[in-house]
Design a protein around this motif. Structure first.
Motif, PDB file in Angstrom:
ATOM      1  N   ARG A 116       0.844  -1.188   0.000  1.00  0.00           N
ATOM      2  CA  ARG A 116       0.000   0.000   0.000  1.00  0.00           C
ATOM      3  C   ARG A 116       0.879   1.237   0.000  1.00  0.00           C
ATOM      4  NH1 ARG A 116      -2.712  -0.397   6.027  1.00  0.00           N
ATOM      5  NH2 ARG A 116      -0.784  -0.361   7.271  1.00  0.00           N
ATOM      6  N   ARG A 123      -4.992   2.690   1.566  1.00  0.00           N
ATOM      7  CA  ARG A 123      -5.618   1.440   1.140  1.00  0.00           C
ATOM      8  C   ARG A 123      -4.570   0.498   0.554  1.00  0.00           C
ATOM      9  NH1 ARG A 123      -6.539   0.493  -4.219  1.00  0.00           N
ATOM     10  NH2 ARG A 123      -5.988   2.171  -5.677  1.00  0.00           N
ATOM     11  N   ARG A 176      -8.356  -3.319 -14.306  1.00  0.00           N
ATOM     12  CA  ARG A 176      -8.716  -1.917 -14.492  1.00  0.00           C
ATOM     13  C   ARG A 176      -7.511  -1.009 -14.272  1.00  0.00           C
ATOM     14  NH1 ARG A 176     -14.432  -0.995 -13.596  1.00  0.00           N
ATOM     15  NH2 ARG A 176     -15.517  -2.938 -13.048  1.00  0.00           N
ATOM     16  N   ALA A 231      -5.441  -0.885 -10.862  1.00  0.00           N
ATOM     17  CA  ALA A 231      -5.600  -2.189 -10.210  1.00  0.00           C
ATOM     18  C   ALA A 231      -4.313  -2.675  -9.552  1.00  0.00           C
ATOM     19  CB  ALA A 231      -6.091  -3.232 -11.215  1.00  0.00           C
ATOM     20  N   ASN A 257      -7.807  -7.746  -9.427  1.00  0.00           N
ATOM     21  CA  ASN A 257      -9.140  -7.223  -9.145  1.00  0.00           C
ATOM     22  C   ASN A 257      -9.263  -6.922  -7.658  1.00  0.00           C
ATOM     23  OD1 ASN A 257     -11.942  -6.622  -9.758  1.00  0.00           O
ATOM     24  ND2 ASN A 257     -12.443  -8.532  -8.695  1.00  0.00           N
ATOM     25  N   GLU A 258      -9.513  -5.658  -7.336  1.00  0.00           N
ATOM     26  CA  GLU A 258      -9.686  -5.225  -5.948  1.00  0.00           C
ATOM     27  C   GLU A 258      -8.518  -5.659  -5.069  1.00  0.00           C
ATOM     28  OE1 GLU A 258     -13.522  -6.461  -4.603  1.00  0.00           O
ATOM     29  OE2 GLU A 258     -14.593  -5.122  -5.984  1.00  0.00           O
ATOM     30  N   GLY A 259      -7.331  -5.533  -5.612  1.00  0.00           N
ATOM     31  CA  GLY A 259      -6.116  -5.812  -4.863  1.00  0.00           C
ATOM     32  C   GLY A 259      -5.645  -7.248  -4.874  1.00  0.00           C
ATOM     33  N   GLU A 260      -6.483  -8.156  -5.370  1.00  0.00           N
ATOM     34  CA  GLU A 260      -6.125  -9.567  -5.361  1.00  0.00           C
ATOM     35  C   GLU A 260      -5.819 -10.057  -6.770  1.00  0.00           C
ATOM     36  OE1 GLU A 260      -8.852 -11.971  -3.168  1.00  0.00           O
ATOM     37  OE2 GLU A 260      -9.007 -10.559  -1.506  1.00  0.00           O
ATOM     38  N   TYR A 314     -11.707 -10.521 -16.925  1.00  0.00           N
ATOM     39  CA  TYR A 314     -11.631  -9.057 -16.815  1.00  0.00           C
ATOM     40  C   TYR A 314     -12.822  -8.405 -17.511  1.00  0.00           C
ATOM     41  CZ  TYR A 314     -10.212  -4.337 -18.122  1.00  0.00           C
ATOM     42  OH  TYR A 314     -10.196  -2.989 -18.354  1.00  0.00           O
ATOM     43  N   SER A 355     -15.949  -8.576 -15.534  1.00  0.00           N
ATOM     44  CA  SER A 355     -15.958  -7.722 -14.344  1.00  0.00           C
ATOM     45  C   SER A 355     -16.321  -6.282 -14.643  1.00  0.00           C
ATOM     46  CB  SER A 355     -14.579  -7.759 -13.664  1.00  0.00           C
ATOM     47  OG  SER A 355     -13.609  -7.031 -14.410  1.00  0.00           O
TER      48      SER A 355
END
Length: 221
Positions: free
Chosen positions: A10, A18, A39, A42, A197-200, A214, A217
């Motif tokens: 982070r 975040r 994205r 990402a 995706n969302e950090g993972e 992708y 999503s």
């Protein structure tokens, strides 16, 4: 082979801290090229920097048992007060691996195609010129794994075609971990894919499946 083990990363600022990446865990087998999709924001470029050793995770570890390039296309890592030639000479002394310094410098100068700017301070370069220099310098050495961050999007049409040819020549001789908005080049050069995706990170044995995940999503609900 590259092992990414339970990576967290982070960046803290005045507004938030975040996690850009969290619980990222995968192994890239030797000889497999991988496309990173996701994205904007990402964490694709962040992940490349971590793998290349240009940045460090807050948690977790990355195990490397091969020679890895710096992320081609980012254009960073140069000493701004030195010329392109001087930067190339400095890097050649570290990574030369038996090749003569003069040979490496000629390769970089010819590939980058930045003319007289090669003998001007890098701090005067545009971002595109920096990327050209980084691209030429990276391909002057025989790495086992090349990292590419939109490298084939650098420059005019002729240089983009040249960049794509250079990567194709590396396939079979070395592996790639590539970020690109061109799905065509990802499908052509990569076998496997990672969807961020969302950090993972989600690993797919097929780049086609990663791209499909992708796309699904980002479809409107």
């Amino acid at each position: 082979m590259i092992e990414v083990r339970n990576i967290y990363k982070r960046y803290r600022n005045h507004h938030s801290s975040r996690w850009v990446l969290r619980k990222v865990d995968f192994t890239v087998p030797r000889g497999v090229s991988v496309g990173l999709v996701g994205r904007n924001g990402a964490g694709k470029s962040t992940l490349l920097r971590l793998i290349g050793g240009m940045d460090f995770p807050d948690k977790g570890e990355i195990i490397r048992d091969c020679r890895i390039s710096w992320p081609i296309g980012l254009g960073g890592g140069f000493q701004g007060s030195m010329t392109g030639r001087q930067n190339a000479k400095f890097v050649a002394r570290i990574h030369g691996n038996g090749r003569s310094i003069d040979e490496i410098i000629r390769h970089v100068e010819d590939f980058a195609e930045i003319g007289g700017a090669f003998d001007e301070p890098v701090k005067t370069y545009s971002s595109g010129m920096r990327s050209r220099l980084a691209f030429g310098l990276s391909l002057a050495f025989n790495f086992d794994l090349y990292l590419s961050d939109e490298a084939t999007a650098v420059g005019d049409k002729a240089f983009k075609a040249k960049a794509e040819r250079a990567f194709k020549e590396r396939v079979g001789q070395a592996s790639l971990i590539m970020v690109s908005h061109s799905e065509g080049i990802l499908k052509e050069l990569c076998q496997a894919g990672i969807w961020l995706n969302e950090g993972e990170a989600v690993w797919f044995d097929s780049i086609h499946d990663a791209i499909n995940a992708y796309h699904q999503s980002i479809r409107p609900a």
